[in-house]
Structure formats: C-alpha cells, structure tokens
Design an enzyme around this catalytic site. Structure first.
Site: not given
Length: 829
Positions: A268-269, A271, A302-303, A325
């Site tokens: 995923g990623a 933040e 999103h991040e 989230e």
C-alpha cells in the site's frame, strides 16, 4: 518475546502523566548491505506531572543498553522498559538493534533481484515504531523528532523534514571514497511516532519546483525509466492536491519539501509527514490504464490529505481511526473530482470501494465507523472497507447534509483550532455544527455510532412516489439524497427529465417528482448522483426492467448507482449470477467513462468466474469475452479490453486472435500465458523466452503466476512453497499470484491446499498488520471447499489476533455467498 499490546487505559494514564519534549534518534544502517541489523540510539526528553511516579517506554527491538537520567534500566520481556521514580524532567537513552528486517514489523530490508542493490524502508502504523527504537508509541504523545542517519556512502536517505546536513565518514578500501555518510535532518514539527519515517537506498531521484514547494520522487534504480515516465503525472497531481487542500482546509502544507518514495516489498502507501512511502507496484510496468492512473492519483491525494488529517491534527486514540482513514479516502475523491483531470472520481469510488463496503457492512464484520478500541491490536483490525470506503461515503453524505461551503468552513476552523494537537470526534462535529448551523447529534449517532446499511425502496403512492427507509436495527438514519426520473429517447437510451432532493427523517418520505408530460417515467433512480450510503431497490413492478435499463442510463454515476443495486441483489440472492453478469457486461459495453470500464469489466469477470454455477460459467465467461472482443475495436478501450479477453478467452479463435494482438505488449503476453496455462497448454518455453525479454526486475513473479495457473500438482506445490512458506513474493503481487493459483475446475488439485490453509491460520499474523490482512484474505480458497470448511476456518480463527480473525470472517462471508450463488443460482437469503 511475548510483545504486549498497549491498552487504551494504559495510554490514557501515560498521556496524563507525561509530556514528551523531543526525540533525538540516531539510526545506523551501515550493516545492512551485508547483514540484517539496524542499530538505533533513541534519546527521549520528557516531563512528568507527578514526580516519583513510574511508567514504561515501548521498545520491542533488542535492547543493548538503557538509562534513565543516567541510571541503568532493565528491560522487561514484553516489549517494554519500566521507568521507575520519574523526575519532573527526564532524559531516557536506549540503544537497540533490530535484526529481523526480513519479515519483522516496523523496518524492512529488500534486495532488488535486478541488480542486488539493498533498500530499507520503515513504516510504523499503528504501533510499529517500537520495533525499531524506544518511544512512547501512542498517537497523543506528539513531539518533534530529530533524525541522524548513518548510511552507506552510495545511499540516499529520506525522512520527514527536508534539507539534511550530509557529512562524509571514515574510509573505504579505496582511500578517496568515504565508507559512509551521516544525514542530519532538522527537527520535525510535533508528530505522533507512527507518522515518522526513515527510508534509504541507492534511489533514483527526480525533483521539481512547483508553487513554492520542492517536490521529490524516488524509486529503486532498476525502475528509473518507469519513474521518469510517470513523473509528470505524479508532480502534476501533487501540485494540484497541495493547492486544493490549502484552499478547502484554509491552511497550506507548512513545509517546503514534500517527498514520495516508491520502495520494493511494501504494502500500500503510508502517510509519513512530508515523506510518503509507496509500494513500487504502483509504478505500473506496462503503460498504465485510465483506472490505474486514477488509482495512483487517488492514493497520492489520500496520503496527502493525511498531512492535515492525521499528521497536523492527530486522533487522540484509535477509536477515532476513521478521523484519519475515512476522511482521507473522502478527501482524495473530493480533490480528484474537483482539482484534477479525474473528474469521474466519485464514479470510480462507487465502482471500486463502495461495492466492497456494501458487502462488508451486511456481513459478520460490520461495525460502527467509530467504535471502542480496547488496545492497539484491536485497532489493527479496523483498517477495512467500513472504515475506508463506507467512511468516505458517509463523509460525502455529511458534506451534502451541511453544504460544501459550510463543510469547508468547518474544516478551516477545525485545523486552525487544533493544529499540531490531538482531537476526538466531538471536536470535528462541533466545528462542522458551528459552521453549518445544523444540530449534528442525530447525524453522529446514526452514521458514526451505528453499524449496518439502510435500505431505501421506492413505492408508488397515488400519482406519486414515496421512499420507504429501513435502518439495520430500527429507524433509518437521516439522509439527504437525490431521486432522478428518466424517460426513453428515440435511440433507446434514457435521459433524465427531473432530479429532486429528498431529506429522509423517517420511514416514509414523499418524493415530489414533477408529473411527466407523456406518462410515468421509464425509470426512477433512487440515490441518483450517489450522495448517500444506502442499498436501494426500484419499485417492485420495475425490478425486472431495471436489469436491462442500467446500461441505458446517461452518465457514469447513474449507471454506477444501478450496478450497485444489481450487485446488492446478487449478494443477497435476489437475482442470479447470470442476470447480474448480463447486466454488468451490458454496462461495460455502453460505458463512456474511461476510469470505470476496467472495474466493471473486472466485476463482470468475477461474477462469471466466482459466482456463477459450474453449468453456467462457460456461457457467462463467453459473454464477457465477446464483449471484450468488440470493445477492443475502439482504440481508447483496446488495452483494457485485451486484458479482459486474456482473462476470459476460451475459444481457440479468441486465443489465436489475442496472440496476434500481443506484438510488443509484454504485459499482455504474460496475461495470455497465464490463461493458456490454466487451459492446459504447455508454456514453459514461452515463459523462459519472455523472462529474457522482460526488463521488469520482478518479472519472475509473472512467471510464477503462469506456473500458479497451471493444472499440475508439481506446479502448485512449487508456487505454494514460494508464496506461502518462503513468502518470497512481493506483498503487492500476492493477489496476482493467488488469483492464478485458485482456479475453477481445479478442485482435486486445490483440495490439499485448502487443508493447509486451516493449518496456517495461527501463523497468519506473521509480519504485522498488512501482511496479515493480505495473506489471510488472499489464501482463503474460493474453490475446492464447502460451507463446512468455512465454519471450520472461522472457528480456528477464534484464538488469533483481531486483524486475522476479522479479515478471515469478512472473506469467509463473501465466499459463503459465492457458494450459495453457485449452488442455487442465487446467493441465498
């Protein structure tokens, strides 16, 4: 070591007792090229409000030495170091080493198979910083962090704050070349421990200036060409996102440097403040499709949204995880639709995440968006479709409920009031209520503290219509939504003649559609524009016509709302897989939005492959293949259609034609080889040839995928060994390999691996939260099992960690519905 999970009560006590002034963390990575060790010295300066009290600091790495105010400490065996007799002002120094950098939590060493180069990344959510250095690993003890990192000379180091001072250290065998360099980073702003990061390796780096920001992107050297290809897109969306969020949040991102690091073997990623870490699987080896470009843009946004919601303002405890989230998932769609070229982002959200959320929210893992979280282990189990896509959809409903301008004003006030601090849900609700003038108590209770999905059904009442709303347990939630009326045009398509807003406050809500000049509308669409989160049903007399009407609707979002209804009717057993498959395939052929054709084509393939009874699967698969063949004639649809055909082609003519289309498309050739292998063709020579031609450093995974699809006992065993025993497959590729492994019509070959899955369940927590989620879900077999097997798996998960149990229950519920659809032609009530 039996590592204890921090409880909420312990965190509250520690937060009441301590004020953390700063962290000074020295990280030594110089052993990694030849070994596994990461060495750290963490110096924590903190105050105590009750001198003489005691507490503990978290450290799940091996402790080499620890002192508090110069006095030696003795670590416990549970990942904690007791801190007795605290002074009003304290200095804690802990030297530690983490050697489990292959499969452990917090820090990971990856070796690029292309060139043998070593890369290291760190990722700490929810509480994995403690596996690397000593810290108070909870979100409400924020403090500035100062990192000093010693790394091999050829490496680049990234961290949260920009512009490090770099010094050369020591000598190597070549006298003119120092052995290492020391990177000294400026202090960060006050951050939670899980928002910090160190990444390092011989990265390829690209930098751009944009609107006063210094933007950087990084990837391993073997992916330099792909990073260069995607750089313009990444920098453009980054610039657009920073400008959008600065405007709607009333606060520019406060640091000049903003880096994004694509690393191998990541999931995923993440933040991290000012330095986002990505799985480098997001750098598509083939030319990205429109859906893949949109996904990269939305994950980026999103991040980025987390810079405000999670970093600048941080939840006090994990019961407000949704504040991170759900909000970031909502905000990425908001920003994509309003500030980038991805104007159909909300249609993509519906086609991807929201369908998953509807299913999860009606299953055994349904939970309120906000819920009590007793300890951090429990927090790790709620990174799911309810927290993410349902939460995002609910926040879009909130913006609709209060109005976009009031929503933005409330967020501006929220960030101004709470920057660099910690908040609870009530702080956000108060800011939005003040800005909008609306009492949000009922909204909060219904949407954030109640589990399950409302059902909105349209009924005729006299000459008009009424919405009948049912909540999951009692009355419905408050909704503001749109209802659209459509009539047939001369070419057979549907055009909208009216759109009205309805505010649902009880079980029956009149819908004031204006009378049509030519009689009743051909279709009335509940939740048109997709403004709320609720399953819907057409009026009973129109249900059968609804299946054929979906493809004739005029916009991506209206078609998406219709598909969502058909999908929900499939999973609840109200339509058959054949009916749903025909409907979705027709939508694919009529779709005009590039971004949603791919997810709907995937959905049509899934229905044929996973939901259809054995006797109906060939015809439904052939229907999808025929649609792909037709769509491939359109240059804009060609790439996605050929991929779909590579999944569904069975007829020799389709396979031969697809072979003729591969040309220089290496990605398509891999896909076709996997399909041919599944159908029983000999592919070993072709795989060997393509391995030599493919420049992708992870091409061996594509070859393993072909092997996984092969209906051969030796091949299955080889893949299981690599995938499950050795865990050699990069996390971002596990889904690709498992999808090829679990194939229909291979039950005799797969049955032993179903039994092996049961034996694996106690070990699925291995590697931390994200690996646990991926392996638990993707290894649960969709074939070669029955309902009894699923019950056995569910029972076996009772004593596992929460993230494994909840992931298994969610996936088991989906597979149980699939079994019902295959057996009865519907999914069962």
């Amino acid at each position: 070591m039996d590592i204890r999970s921090l409880s909420q009560a312990e965190a509250e006590r520690r937060a009441a007792l301590l004020t953390v002034e700063r962290y000074d963390v020295a990280v030594d990575l110089t052993a990694l090229p030849d070994g596994p060790d990461v060495r750290c010295v963490s110096t924590v300066t903190f105050g105590c409000r009750e001198p003489g009290a005691e507490t503990f600091v978290d450290c799940a790495a091996q402790v080499l030495s620890a002192t508090l105010n110069g006095v030696e400490l003795t670590p416990a065996a549970d990942g904690r170091i007791p801190l007795p007799a605290l002074d009003a002002h304290n200095v804690l120094r802990v030297e530690s080493v983490q050697s489990n950098t292959a499969e452990g939590e917090g820090v990971h060493k990856a070796v690029d198979p292309a060139d043998g180069e070593v890369y290291v990344w760190m990722s700490f959510e929810p509480d994995e910083a403690r596996f690397v250095w000593a810290c108070f690993d909870q979100p409400d003890l924020k403090a500035p962090h100062a990192f000093t990192v010693t790394a091999p000379y050829d490496w680049t180091v990234t961290s949260n704050s920009g512009d490090p001072r770099i010094e050369e250290l020591g000598e190597r065998d070549e006298p003119s070349r120092p052995a290492a360099r020391r990177w000294t980073f400026p202090d960060t702003p006050p951050l939670a421990t899980y928002n910090t990061v160190v990444n390092a390796g011989p990265f390829h780096e690209i930098r751009r200036e944009a609107d006063g920001y210094d933007l950087g992107i990084y990837a391993r050297r073997s992916l330099a060409q792909i990073l260069e290809r995607d750089a313009d897109d990444v920098f453009t969306v980054t610039r657009q996102g920073l400008a959008f969020f600065a405007r709607v949040f009333g606060m520019p991102f406060p640091q000049r440097k903003y880096d994004q690091v694509f690393v191998p073997e990541f999931g995923g990623a993440m933040e991290n403040y000012g330095c986002v870490t990505w799985a480098d699987g997001f750098l598509c080896r083939a030319e990205p499709t429109p859906a893949e470009r949109e996904l990269l843009a939305k994950v980026l946004l999103h991040e980025m949204a987390h810079m405000w919601f999670g970093n600048i303002v941080t939840m006090r405890w994990w019961d407000d995880l949704w504040l991170n989230e759900a909000f970031a998932e909502f905000a990425c769609n908001w920003a994509a639709a309003d500030a980038t070229s991805h104007t159909d982002a909300w249609a993509g959200h519906l086609a991807n995440g929201k369908l998953r959320a509807y299913l999860a929210d009606q299953g055994p893992i349904s939970h309120p968006i906000r819920q009590p979280v007793r300890d951090v282990a429990e927090a790790a189990s709620i990174f799911d479709a309810i927290t993410y896509p349902k939460g995002a959809s609910v926040l879009r409903q909130l913006m609709t409920y209060v109005g976009e301008s009031a929503f933005s004003a409330g967020m501006t006030a929220y960030f101004a009031r709470h920057a660099w601090g910690n908040t609870t849900l009530q702080d956000l609700i108060d800011a939005l209520a003040e800005a909008s003038g609306r009492d949000l108590d009922a909204w909060r209770a219904g949407w954030l503290e109640t589990a399950g999905t409302d059902r909105l059904t349209l009924e005729r009442e006299g000459d008009g219509y009424v919405l009948v709303a049912h909540g999951p347990d009692s009355g419905p939630r408050p909704h503001v939504l749109a209802v659209g009326a459509y009539r047939a045009s001369r070419d057979g398509s549907l055009e909208r003649t009216a759109l009205v807003t309805a505010e649902v406050t009880g079980e029956r809500t009149p819908v004031a559609l204006p009378p049509a000049a030519d009689g009743a509308p051909a279709l009335v669409l509940v939740n048109d524009e997709d403004l709320t989160f609720a399953t819907t049903r057409p009026e009973p007399t129109a249900a059968s016509a609804y299946l054929s009407a979906a493809a004739r609707l005029p916009t991506a979002i209206s078609r998406g709302v219709a598909v969502a209804t058909v999908w929900d009717m499939l999973v609840t057993g109200e339509v058959t897989a054949a009916e749903a498959g025909r409907c979705v395939t027709a939508v694919v052929e009529s779709e005009t939005s590039d971004a949603v054709i791919e997810p709907y084509l995937t959905l049509a393939g899934d229905i044929a492959e996973l939901w259809a009874p054995d006797a109906e699967r060939p015809a439904l698969t052939a229907l999808v293949a025929a649609a792909c063949r037709r769509l491939a004639e359109d240059p804009r649809r060609r790439q996605v259609s050929l991929r779909g055909l590579a999944r569904t082609a069975t007829a020799p003519d389709d396979l031969a034609w697809l072979e003729s289309q591969t040309a220089q498309d290496i990605d398509l050739r891999w896909r076709l080889l996997a399909r041919r292998a599944e159908l029983g063709d000999k592919t070993a020579d072709d795989v060997a040839l393509l391995l030599d031609q493919d420049p992708d450093p992870d091409a061996w995974v594509r070859a393993l995928t072909v092997r996984a699809a092969t209906p051969d006992a030796e091949a299955k065993e080889e893949v299981w060994q690599k995938l499950v025993v050795e865990r050699a497959v990069p996390l971002s590729s596990v889904s690709q390999v498992t999808t090829a492994f679990w194939r229909p019509s291979q039950d005799l070959l797969l049955a032993p691996y179903a039994e092996r899955y049961l034996a694996l369940i106690p070990q699925l927590e291995r590697g931390g939260m994200i690996p646990a989620m991926v392996f638990t879900s993707r290894l649960l077999p969709p074939y070669a099992i029955d309902a009894e097997f699923l019950t056995t798996a569910e029972n076996a998960s009772r004593d596992t960690v929460p993230v494994v149990r909840k992931t298994l229950l969610e996936r088991s519920d989906i597979v149980r519905r699939m079994l019902g659809a295959r057996e009865y032609g519907g999914a069962g009530a």
